[in-house]
Design a protein around this motif. Structure first.
Motif, mmCIF file in Angstrom:
data_model
loop_
_atom_site.group_PDB
_atom_site.id
_atom_site.type_symbol
_atom_site.label_atom_id
_atom_site.label_comp_id
_atom_site.label_asym_id
_atom_site.label_seq_id
_atom_site.Cartn_x
_atom_site.Cartn_y
_atom_site.Cartn_z
ATOM 1 N N GLU A 67 0.824 -1.207 0.000
ATOM 2 C CA GLU A 67 0.000 0.000 0.000
ATOM 3 C C GLU A 67 0.857 1.255 0.000
ATOM 4 O O GLU A 67 0.405 2.320 -0.408
ATOM 5 C CB GLU A 67 -0.935 0.001 1.208
ATOM 6 C CG GLU A 67 -2.012 -1.052 1.115
ATOM 7 C CD GLU A 67 -2.909 -1.045 2.330
ATOM 8 O OE1 GLU A 67 -2.897 -0.073 3.106
ATOM 9 O OE2 GLU A 67 -3.634 -2.040 2.504
ATOM 10 N N ASP A 90 -0.703 4.139 -12.000
ATOM 11 C CA ASP A 90 -1.722 3.629 -11.094
ATOM 12 C C ASP A 90 -1.861 2.116 -11.278
ATOM 13 O O ASP A 90 -2.459 1.656 -12.253
ATOM 14 C CB ASP A 90 -3.051 4.332 -11.366
ATOM 15 C CG ASP A 90 -4.147 3.936 -10.391
ATOM 16 O OD1 ASP A 90 -3.934 3.027 -9.564
ATOM 17 O OD2 ASP A 90 -5.215 4.570 -10.447
ATOM 18 N N ALA A 92 -3.557 -0.086 -9.495
ATOM 19 C CA ALA A 92 -4.928 -0.569 -9.343
ATOM 20 C C ALA A 92 -5.695 -0.421 -10.650
ATOM 21 O O ALA A 92 -6.412 -1.340 -11.064
ATOM 22 C CB ALA A 92 -5.629 0.193 -8.225
ATOM 23 N N ARG A 93 -5.519 0.681 -11.307
ATOM 24 C CA ARG A 93 -6.208 0.914 -12.589
ATOM 25 C C ARG A 93 -5.683 -0.052 -13.651
ATOM 26 O O ARG A 93 -6.444 -0.579 -14.450
ATOM 27 C CB ARG A 93 -6.018 2.345 -13.035
ATOM 28 C CG ARG A 93 -6.604 2.615 -14.398
ATOM 29 C CD ARG A 93 -6.363 4.036 -14.795
ATOM 30 N NE ARG A 93 -7.643 4.686 -14.698
ATOM 31 C CZ ARG A 93 -7.817 5.969 -14.742
ATOM 32 N NH1 ARG A 93 -6.798 6.780 -14.823
ATOM 33 N NH2 ARG A 93 -9.017 6.493 -14.687
ATOM 34 N N THR A 95 -4.412 -3.052 -13.274
ATOM 35 C CA THR A 95 -4.800 -4.452 -13.054
ATOM 36 C C THR A 95 -6.271 -4.688 -13.359
ATOM 37 O O THR A 95 -6.671 -5.822 -13.578
ATOM 38 C CB THR A 95 -4.495 -4.902 -11.614
ATOM 39 O OG1 THR A 95 -5.141 -4.024 -10.697
ATOM 40 C CG2 THR A 95 -2.992 -4.919 -11.368
ATOM 41 N N ARG A 96 -7.080 -3.642 -13.390
ATOM 42 C CA ARG A 96 -8.500 -3.788 -13.739
ATOM 43 C C ARG A 96 -8.684 -3.905 -15.242
ATOM 44 O O ARG A 96 -9.710 -4.369 -15.703
ATOM 45 C CB ARG A 96 -9.297 -2.600 -13.223
ATOM 46 C CG ARG A 96 -9.506 -2.603 -11.730
ATOM 47 C CD ARG A 96 -10.539 -1.561 -11.344
ATOM 48 N NE ARG A 96 -10.146 -0.221 -11.741
ATOM 49 C CZ ARG A 96 -9.625 0.685 -10.931
ATOM 50 N NH1 ARG A 96 -9.423 0.395 -9.673
ATOM 51 N NH2 ARG A 96 -9.326 1.883 -11.358
#
Length: 97
Positions: A67, A90, A92-93, A95-96
């Motif tokens: 984190e 980013d 998180a973005r 991996t989506r």
């Protein structure tokens, strides 16, 4: 993809990160791809900022280091290995997608 050139670009990206972000610790290659249009390598580097490294095991257990990790995309010219730019990345973005 030229693997030898990719390795050189990755090494240069890690060097550039250490030069540009003196507080970056544990810098590591997170990803790399080639941009045919611009003839550049897009190198994703992840690192911890020195101030974010926990001083105790208890602190490390309460806040996962992932984190706290910072990610940057470095753009490296494939011919000269010259630094072209650095941008936030980013995870998180990504991996989506």
């Amino acid at each position: 993809m030229d693997i030898a050139n990719a390795k050189e670009a990755a090494q240069k990206a890690l060097e550039y990160t250490r030069d540009l972000v003196p507080g970056a610790k544990y810098a590591a290659l997170e990803g790399i791809d080639f941009d045919d249009h611009d003839n550049t390598w897009n190198v994703i580097v992840g690192y911890l900022l020195e101030d974010d490294i926990p001083f105790s095991a208890l602190a490390a257990a309460t806040v996962p280091l992932m984190e706290k990790r910072t990610y940057k995309k470095l753009i490296i010219d494939s011919s000269t290995l010259e630094f072209k730019g650095m941008r936030p990345y980013d995870v998180a973005r990504a991996t989506r997608s």
